[in-house]
Structure formats: structure tokens, C-alpha cells
Design an enzyme around this catalytic site. Structure first.
Site, short mmCIF file in Angstrom:
data_model
loop_
_atom_site.label_atom_id
_atom_site.label_comp_id
_atom_site.label_asym_id
_atom_site.label_seq_id
_atom_site.Cartn_x
_atom_site.Cartn_y
_atom_site.Cartn_z
N GLU A 1 1.00 -1.23 0.03
CA GLU A 1 -0.25 0.24 0.32
C GLU A 1 1.32 1.35 -0.34
OE1 GLU A 1 -3.17 -0.11 -1.12
OE2 GLU A 1 -2.94 1.87 -0.61
C1 LIG Z 1 2.48 -9.80 0.88
C2 LIG Z 1 2.53 -8.73 0.53
C3 LIG Z 1 1.19 -8.59 -0.59
C4 LIG Z 1 0.76 -7.71 -1.59
N1 LIG Z 1 -1.07 -7.62 -2.26
C5 LIG Z 1 -0.99 -6.57 -3.26
C6 LIG Z 1 -2.35 -6.41 -3.38
O1 LIG Z 1 -3.05 -7.59 -3.29
N2 LIG Z 1 -2.23 -6.04 -5.10
C7 LIG Z 1 -1.36 -4.84 -5.43
O2 LIG Z 1 -1.86 -4.58 -6.45
N3 LIG Z 1 -0.35 -5.24 -4.80
C8 LIG Z 1 0.55 -5.66 -3.64
N4 LIG Z 1 1.37 -6.03 -3.59
C9 LIG Z 1 2.69 -5.11 -3.95
C10 LIG Z 1 3.20 -4.37 -3.02
O3 LIG Z 1 2.33 -3.36 -2.67
C11 LIG Z 1 4.88 -3.73 -3.62
O4 LIG Z 1 5.67 -4.89 -3.10
C12 LIG Z 1 5.24 -2.89 -3.40
O5 LIG Z 1 4.28 -1.43 -3.59
C13 LIG Z 1 6.06 -2.27 -3.35
O6 LIG Z 1 6.80 -2.21 -5.05
P1 LIG Z 1 8.19 -3.48 -5.28
O7 LIG Z 1 7.87 -4.72 -4.92
O8 LIG Z 1 7.99 -3.65 -7.03
O9 LIG Z 1 9.18 -2.39 -5.20
P2 LIG Z 1 10.03 -1.53 -5.17
O10 LIG Z 1 8.65 -0.29 -6.00
O11 LIG Z 1 11.11 -1.67 -6.31
O12 LIG Z 1 10.84 -0.48 -4.06
C14 LIG Z 1 12.05 -1.00 -3.33
C15 LIG Z 1 12.34 -0.23 -3.11
O13 LIG Z 1 12.66 1.55 -3.80
C16 LIG Z 1 11.90 2.17 -3.07
N5 LIG Z 1 11.56 3.26 -3.96
C17 LIG Z 1 11.05 2.80 -5.08
N6 LIG Z 1 10.69 3.55 -5.12
C18 LIG Z 1 11.21 4.50 -5.05
C19 LIG Z 1 10.91 6.03 -5.15
N7 LIG Z 1 10.44 6.86 -6.64
N8 LIG Z 1 12.00 6.87 -4.59
C20 LIG Z 1 12.12 6.18 -3.24
N9 LIG Z 1 11.91 5.62 -3.03
C21 LIG Z 1 11.77 3.95 -4.14
C22 LIG Z 1 10.93 1.51 -2.20
O14 LIG Z 1 10.71 2.82 -1.23
C23 LIG Z 1 11.74 0.21 -1.98
O15 LIG Z 1 12.54 0.24 0.03
C24 LIG Z 1 2.07 -7.04 -2.23
C25 LIG Z 1 3.04 -7.11 -1.86
C26 LIG Z 1 3.60 -7.59 -1.00
C27 LIG Z 1 4.62 -8.31 -0.88
#
Ligand SMILES: Cc1cc2nc3c(=O)[nH]c(=O)nc-3n(C[C@H](O)[C@H](O)[C@H](O)COP(=O)(O)OP(=O)(O)OC[C@H]3O[C@@H](n4cnc5c(N)ncnc54)[C@H](O)[C@@H]3O)c2cc1C
Length: 605
Positions: free
Chosen positions: A443
Site C-alpha cells: 500500500e
Molecule cells: C504480501 C504482499 C501483498 C501484496 N498485496 C498486493 C495487492 O493486493 N495488490 C497489489 O497491487 N499489490 C500488492 N503488493 C505489492 C506491493 O504493493 C508492492 O510490493 C510495493 O508497492 C512495492 O513495490 P515493489 O515490490 O515493486 O518494490 P519497488 O517499487 O521496487 O521498491 C523497492 C525499494 O525502492 C524504494 N523506491 C522505489 N521507488 C522509489 C522512489 N521513486 N523514490 C524513493 N524510493 C523508491 C521503495 O520504497 C523500496 O524501498 C503486495 C506485496 C506483498 C509482498
């Protein structure tokens, strides 16, 4: 030793003494929700949580979800708990009774959720996401869509999800590649792969409704070209009956650190070219729709993290009262002195009081934010509504980011109080810590929450929301100064508040300058310091109520509770807030090292 969830005395204190939530019952919308009714609702929620949901906590974690040939099976114990939850009509507590809701104030629903989520929030994600998805239909759906979907979702007959994330589109949702092609009948053919989808596939209900973010062919790149679609697992016929399978295939589930009872699914949409979705809302306005739902979703995630912390505190307290180990420091030299319960040791008391202060402050903050939405719902003064909305918008990144960060820390302290047993699976503490951890990530990661606070919320409406919030804090300061024993605490909070105003000005200005990267390297510390000040406010507010009651001559049964309120405030203000002052000094440096260091200089090669 019984596993505990939330302190009923504290829940009641926030509802009735701090927020005086039954004032809402003076308005027609909430006329039914007298104090008596509210208390009954909380008692019912507590019973269901303890008797039926809590037993699924450990079982759900150990059994986990099973993936077989595209099908997902939830832990067996979830099915009965889900049926009872639905039977009790708990899914749509705040919603319109015409569609199966109970129409109750959000603050009351949050208090009920305190018990439900504290019992097992991995389980609660099935109804929780359904609620969120149904709200999208309620807010953006056509009359036909509402008639077809809403009641089945709000009554839990069908569940819902949220399909945003893709392998290349996590924090950067605008980068998604799921596509939608318009069909001659006005529907859309959807094609794409979504990952990490909570409750994406399971065997508890006959249909799952997926709100999906996708880009209509030819739409602009980035967030401006994203639309929202309603994509059921089974198509829904015009008469509401279920039609053919809609080509939404689960290709696997994640093996995770926590919330193992909730299925986190990879979904392929339209792999066979046969996935049909309906537009929800307007073309290219999908992100706007998501933004409108974001406050609700982020408050819920704050609540999930918080409930782990609350349960961890309750367990730690119970354990510390029973676990006998070591002599009292006051009798350390006496070989014959008896061993004492560990709650007698100063370091354990420090840990417990720290947990207590955070849990109480966070509960107040979360309910208060919910209460602001209730006040909007019963107000017909547009200016006041906009003032309250501004404060909600400002507080949401704190409710999500700060609360989940601190909840994880509380859960860690909750393990420490147990010593070695805290690390074992015999006790719930390690699971609470594991379950809590994801709330800092999904989220919108807490890094993204911090950027939201600094980049969007601080300067919103020329800084009016933060000024309004500071005005509210000033009211508590004025009330506290009337009590001799709170004067010093009020003075310390006032100093911290003034410093926060300086830090906000400095960081806000830096964010608008060529040093923007430096400013955002301090976005998270700023979120942290802001959260600390809000915690201190919530605790001082509580202390003012407690001091008032003690002065009036509180009943004997309440005295210890009220004294405990003043101690929580004293601890946080005297032992934590000075650290916050130091954190704010650090922010004022906007130290450039993190920005200036070259990628090579990080080493590691
Ligand atoms: C158990 C679980 C349940 C989930 N449920 C859902 C769901 O129901 N529906 C859904 O759509 N998604 C869901 N997600 C996805 C979740 O919302 C994402 O994992 C999350 O938004 C982060 O995206 P990412 O994993 O690609 O990490 P990334 O976006 O790759 O981020 C990696 C790191 O980089 C940082 N970062 C990335 N971009 C920036 C920026 N522009 N500026 C500063 N820092 C940055 C982040 O803060 C983080 O620390 C779920 C994930 C998990 C693990």
C-alpha cells in the site's frame, strides 16, 4: 498462557473519553449508535475475534495456503471463521444498509477492527480487500454495476482484490503494461500479468471480483493513461447469475515471511485471449479513483500493523507478570532473596512502558483519523469539511508509515520481553513480528509515504492542513497547562512542535531548491519526527483527560488506568521526545552524504 489482543479499557477510553464518539448519535445519520449500542458492538466483535478468529492465527501461519493446478486452498480453519464473520454482517460495517452494510461510524468500525485484525489480520485481509474493492464499485460504478456486484461483495458472498502491481510496476504503478482493448459491445479485453495479489485466488467463495488497473490501447504513457476495470473471476450474467470462467488464471503463490494464511498470488489475465472487463469510472481516470480510495486503504494498513503491536504488548505484559527470573535489584546482595517476576526489573519496565506508550498513542491517532471522517460525514459546513479533510490527508502518511514502522519496533520489543521464548514458535510474539513486517511495504512503501508527506501534503493548500493540525495541538497544550503535573510535559511538547514547524519550513524550502535530492533523503526522518510529535500530542491529550478525572476523584477501579495515562505521557515526553529533538537537528543539516556518495563508493564489488 492466554493469547491477548487489545485492552478493552483502552479501547473504551479512546472511543468515549477521548473522542466522545457517541456525540455522532445526535446526528440523524448515526442516531442508532448510542453509547450502549456501541459498547454492544465492540463486545460482539471482541467475542467473535477471541472465540473464532484468534484460533486461526497460529493454524493459518503453520498450514499456510496451498497452490495446486491453478487452485489455491486457504487454511482449513479460515472457512468457519469466514462464514461466521459474514453471518454477523461484519464486512461492511460502515456501509449503506441498502447494500448489506450496517451504516455505523468509521470510528466504531475501527474499534471492532482492532479486535478482528489483532486476532488474525492475514485472515481479515479476505473481507478487508473485499470491502475496499466494493467501495470502488460504490464510488465509481454505474447503477447496473452496483446492482450486480455490490450486495454480493458487501455481504461477503463474493470477495474482492486490488490488482495494481506488476513485475515492472511496483512503487511506480504508472509503468504498468496490462492492456485493455475495447470490444464492440463496450466491454474490454484485458491482457497482462499481475503479481503479489492478496486474496487473488482461494476456495472460500464462488466468485472473486478484481478491480484491475490497465492501459487502454493508445492511451498516454504514465499514470495519465491508466484506467480501472472490473474483472470478475467468473463473468456475471445480466440476471446476476454466474457465467463462464473469465480467463483469470492463478499461476502461483508467494512463499512469505508472514501473513501466510493470506494467498499472495500471481495472476495472468487473458492468457487465452478471453478475459473481459468492464470500465469502472471514466477512461484514463483509474489513478484518480485509486487515490480516492487510498486514504481508506492506508488507514487500514496502519491498523493492521498497529494490531500486531497491540497484541504483542498485551502478551508481553501478561508474560512479564508471570515469568519469574532473577532477584530484585534492591535485594541483589541478598543470597536468600526470592526471585521475582521479570516485570520487577527496571529494563523490563522500560520496555513495557515504551510499548504501552506507543500502542496507546497509535490507537488514539488511528481512531482520531477515523473520527475526522465521521465528522465530515455529519457536517453540512463545507469550510469545516475541507479543514477536516486536509488534516486527514496530512495524517494518512503518518497513520500508515509512522505507525507501521513503530509497530514493528514494538513487536521486536515484545520478543525481547520474552527472552529466548520470544524467539520460539511456542509463543505468538515471533509471528506477530513476521506478520507486521509487510505493513511497512505494501500500500505504498514507507519511503513512498514519507515522500507523500514531504512532497505533497506539507505544502498542500499553502500549508493550511499543517497549520490546522498545529492549531489542534495548541488546544491540548492550553488544556494541559492548567494542570501542575502536566505543565513541564506541555512545555516540552510545545518546544518540539515549534521545532517541527522550523524543520518543515526548512525541508519544504530545500525540496523546492536545487537541493531537492538532499531534502528527500530526509523525507523519512521527517516522517519519523512528525510522527513522534503527533504521538506526544495524543499522549498529552490522554493525560489531560486522566488528570481531569483524577482531580474529580475517579472511581477506585479507574485510578490505576488514569495514573498509567500520565505515566505513558511522561515517559514519551521526557524519554523519547528529547531524541526527537536530536532527530530534528539531524534533519536541519540536510547532510548531503547520501546524495553525493558515488554508486562505486558504496563498495561491495
Ligand atoms: C504480501 C504482499 C501483498 C501484496 N498485496 C498486493 C495487492 O493486493 N495488490 C497489489 O497491487 N499489490 C500488492 N503488493 C505489492 C506491493 O504493493 C508492492 O510490493 C510495493 O508497492 C512495492 O513495490 P515493489 O515490490 O515493486 O518494490 P519497488 O517499487 O521496487 O521498491 C523497492 C525499494 O525502492 C524504494 N523506491 C522505489 N521507488 C522509489 C522512489 N521513486 N523514490 C524513493 N524510493 C523508491 C521503495 O520504497 C523500496 O524501498 C503486495 C506485496 C506483498 C509482498
Amino acid at each position: 498462557m492466554a493469547q491477548l489482543i487489545a485492552d478493552r479499557r483502552d479501547v473504551d477510553f479512546v472511543l468515549h473519553e477521548q473522542l466522545d464518539v457517541d456525540v455522532l448519535s445526535k446526528q440523524a445519520k448515526y442516531a442508532e449508535f448510542s453509547r450502549k449500542t456501541i459498547d454492544l458492538i465492540i463486545s460482539e466483535a471482541r467475542n467473535l475475534a477471541i472465540k473464532e478468529i484468534l484460533p486461526t492465527f497460529k493454524e493459518g501461519d503453520e498450514e499456510g495456503c496451498r497452490f495446486e493446478n491453478g487452485q489455491v486452498f486457504v487454511p482449513e480453519s479460515f472457512k468457519r471463521a469466514y462464514d461466521l464473520f459474514i453471518e454477523g454482517e461484519w464486512l461492511a460495517m460502515t456501509e449503506d444498509p441498502a447494500f448489506g452494510g450496517q451504516g455505523m461510524p468509521r470510528t466504531v468500525a475501527l474499534a471492532a477492527g482492532d479486535y478482528f485484525n489483532g486476532a488474525n489480520y492475514a485472515f481479515m485481509m479476505y473481507p478487508g480487500l473485499t470491502h475496499g474493492a466494493a467501495l470502488l464499485v460504490e464510488s465509481f460504478g454505474t447503477e447496473r454495476q452496483k446492482q450486480l456486484f455490490l450486495k454480493n461483495m458487501f455481504t461477503g458472498k463474493w470477495t474482492g482484490t486490488m490488482l495494481l502491481t506488476e513485475p515492472e510496476a511496483g512503487s511506480d504503478v504508472g509503468n504498468l503494461s496490462t492492456s485493455a482493448r475495447k470490444n464492440p459491445d463496450g466491454t474490454y479485453s484485458i491482457t497482462g500479468n499481475k503479481i503479489f495479489i492478496s486474496s487473488g485466488e482461494h476456495d472460500m467463495v464462488e466468485n472473486i471480483v478484481h478491480p484491475v488497473l490497465a492501459r487502454i490501447e493508445g492511451a498516454p504513457a504514465g499514470t495519465k493513461g491508466i484506467s480501472l476495470f472490473l474483472v470478475p473471476k467468473y463473468r456475471v450474467n445480466a440476471d446476476g447469475s454466474l457465467g463462464e470462467f473469465n480467463d483469470v488464471v492463478c499461476t502461483g503463490i508467494e512463499h512469505k515471511m508472514g501473513i501466510n494464511g493470506n494467498a499472495t498470488c500471481s495472476l495472468t489475465l487473458g492468457g487465452k485471449g478471453n478475459c473481459v472487463g468492464e470500465l469502472l469510472g471514466e477512461e484514463n481516470k483509474g489513478m484518480r479513483a485509486m487515490f480516492l480510495m487510498m486514504n481508506e486503504a492506508r488507514l487500514l494498513v496502519g491498523m493492521q500493523g498497529f494490531c500486531c503491536a497491540s497484541a504483542s504488548y498485551m502478551n508481553a505484559l501478561n508474560y512479564a507478570r508471570e515469568r519469574v527470573q532473577g532477584k530484585s535489584l534492591l535485594q541483589a546482595m541478598d543470597a536468600d532473596a526470592p526471585s521475582v517476576p521479570i516485570i520487577q526489573h527496571p529494563d523490563v519496565r522500560r520496555m513495557l512502558l515504551s510499548m504501552k506508550a506507543y500502542v496507546e498513542g497509535m490507537r488514539s491517532l488511528l481512531y482520531y483519523t477515523g473520527f475526522l471522517t465521521d465528522r465530515i460525514a455529519v457536517s453540512d459546513n463545507e469550510k469545516e469539511k475541507s479543514r477536516l479533510q486536509g488534516m486527514i490527508d496530512l495524517l494518512i502518511p503518518i497513520c500508515k508509515g509512522y505507525v507501521t514502522d513503530k509497530s514493528f519496533e514494538v513487536c521486536s520489543t515484545g520478543i525481547q520481553v520474552y527472552g529466548g521464548y520470544g524467539f520460539t514458535k511456542e509463543y505468538p510474539q515471533e509471528q506477530l513480528l513476521r506478520d507486521c513486517r509487510i505493513t511497512m511495504i505494501y500500500e505504498g512503501t514507507n519511503g513512498i509515504q514519507a515522500m507523500d508527506l514531504l512532497g505533497r501534503k506539507l505544502g498542500m493548500n499553502k500549508g493550511k492542513p499543517i497549520m490546522d493540525l498545529m492549531g489542534e495541538i495548541q488546544k491540548t497544550l492550553a488544556a494541559a497547562k492548567a494542570f501542575e503535573n502536566l505543565g513541564d510535559l506541555a512545555a516540552r511538547l510545545e518546544k518540539a512542535l515549534n521545532r517541527l514547524a522550523e524543520v518543515a519550513m526548512h525541508l519544504g524550502a530545500t525540496a523546492m531548491s536545487p537541493k531537492v535530492m538532499q531534502a528527500f533523503a530526509f523525507a523519512h526522518p521527517f516522517l519519523d519526527a512528525s510522527g513522534d510529535v503527533v504521538m506526544a500530542w495524543m499522549l498529552l491529550w490522554r493525560a489531560v483527560i486522566a488528570a481531569t478525572e483524577l482531580e474529580k476523584g475517579a472511581k477506585k477501579k479507574d485510578q490505576a488506568f488514569y495514573e498509567g495515562q500520565i505515566k505513558s505521557c511522561q515517559y514519551f515526553t521526557q524519554a523519547v521526545l528529547p531524541v526527537t529533538m536530536g532527530k530534528m537537528d539531524a534533519i536541519m543539516t540536510t547532510c548531503p552524504a547520501a546524495v553525493e556518495i558515488s554508486d562505486e563508493a558504496f563498495g561491495g564489488k
